[in-house]
Design a protein around this motif. Structure first.
Motif, short mmCIF file in Angstrom:
data_model
loop_
_atom_site.label_atom_id
_atom_site.label_comp_id
_atom_site.label_asym_id
_atom_site.label_seq_id
_atom_site.Cartn_x
_atom_site.Cartn_y
_atom_site.Cartn_z
N MET A 12 0.81 -1.22 0.00
CA MET A 12 0.00 0.00 0.00
C MET A 12 0.84 1.27 0.00
O MET A 12 0.42 2.31 0.53
CB MET A 12 -0.98 -0.02 1.18
CG MET A 12 -2.13 -0.99 0.96
SD MET A 12 -3.52 -0.69 2.07
CE MET A 12 -4.37 0.67 1.25
N MET A 25 1.55 3.29 3.16
CA MET A 25 1.67 2.07 3.98
C MET A 25 2.52 1.04 3.25
O MET A 25 2.06 -0.05 2.93
CB MET A 25 0.26 1.50 4.26
CG MET A 25 -0.57 2.32 5.20
SD MET A 25 -2.23 1.63 5.43
CE MET A 25 -3.14 2.49 4.18
N MET A 84 2.59 -2.48 4.49
CA MET A 84 1.38 -3.31 4.43
C MET A 84 1.34 -3.99 3.07
O MET A 84 1.00 -3.39 2.06
CB MET A 84 0.13 -2.45 4.62
CG MET A 84 -1.14 -3.26 4.68
SD MET A 84 -2.56 -2.22 5.06
CE MET A 84 -3.86 -3.42 4.81
N MET A 141 -7.53 -4.29 2.13
CA MET A 141 -7.96 -2.95 2.56
C MET A 141 -8.29 -2.12 1.33
O MET A 141 -7.64 -2.27 0.30
CB MET A 141 -6.80 -2.32 3.34
CG MET A 141 -7.11 -1.01 4.00
SD MET A 141 -5.64 -0.48 4.94
CE MET A 141 -6.09 1.22 5.24
CU LIG Z 1 -3.38 -0.34 4.29
#
Ligand SMILES: [Cu+2]
Length: 134
Positions: free
Chosen positions: A74, A79, A82, A105
């Motif tokens: 991400m 992120m 992630m 997500m």
């Molecule tokens: Cu995320």
């Protein structure tokens, strides 16, 4: 930390290729290839991502490339640590490469790919941004 390990692995792979072949000479050729997303958005959850590999000068699809590094994280949403699992899937269309990803997500995801094209030395490397919707 994960990003660093990945970058390091790619670097090692690239050094390996440079030692193995005429990487400097082939760099211009490899720049002629590009991965493109078939769809720029996916739904959150188990997603099938289709990517087209094209030879830019004539726009032709490129089959039989060997994808040896892939990562999805991400980074576009800040992120980069992630990441998610990503698995190659069979494709029946020449020049189309499919991946199954667990998109955990909603938001911006970056798919990084490194591939070898038949008949070319060097590595095609692209980062593609995908938007996951609810
Ligand atoms: Cu995320």
């Amino acid at each position: 930390m994960i990003s660093f390990t990945y970058a390091r692995a790619l670097q090692v792979a690239l050094i390996g290729l440079a030692v193995g072949g005429s990487a400097t000479l082939a760099r211009a050729d490899v720049k002629d290839y590009e991965f493109q997303l078939v769809d720029k958005t996916v739904k959150k959850g188990d997603a099938l991502i289709s990517v087209r590999l094209v030879h830019k000068p004539d726009g032709k699809p490129v089959p039989d490339a060997v994808i040896f590094a892939k990562r999805m994280d991400m980074a576009p949403d800040g992120m980069e640590t992630m990441k998610t699992t990503i698995e190659p899937m069979p494709s029946t269309e020449p020049g189309i490469y499919k991946f199954k990803a667990d998109v955990t997500m909603e938001g911006g995801w970056q798919l990084s790919l490194a591939a070898k094209v038949q008949g070319e030395t060097g590595t095609v490397e692209n980062k593609l941004v995908i938007k996951a919707t609810p």
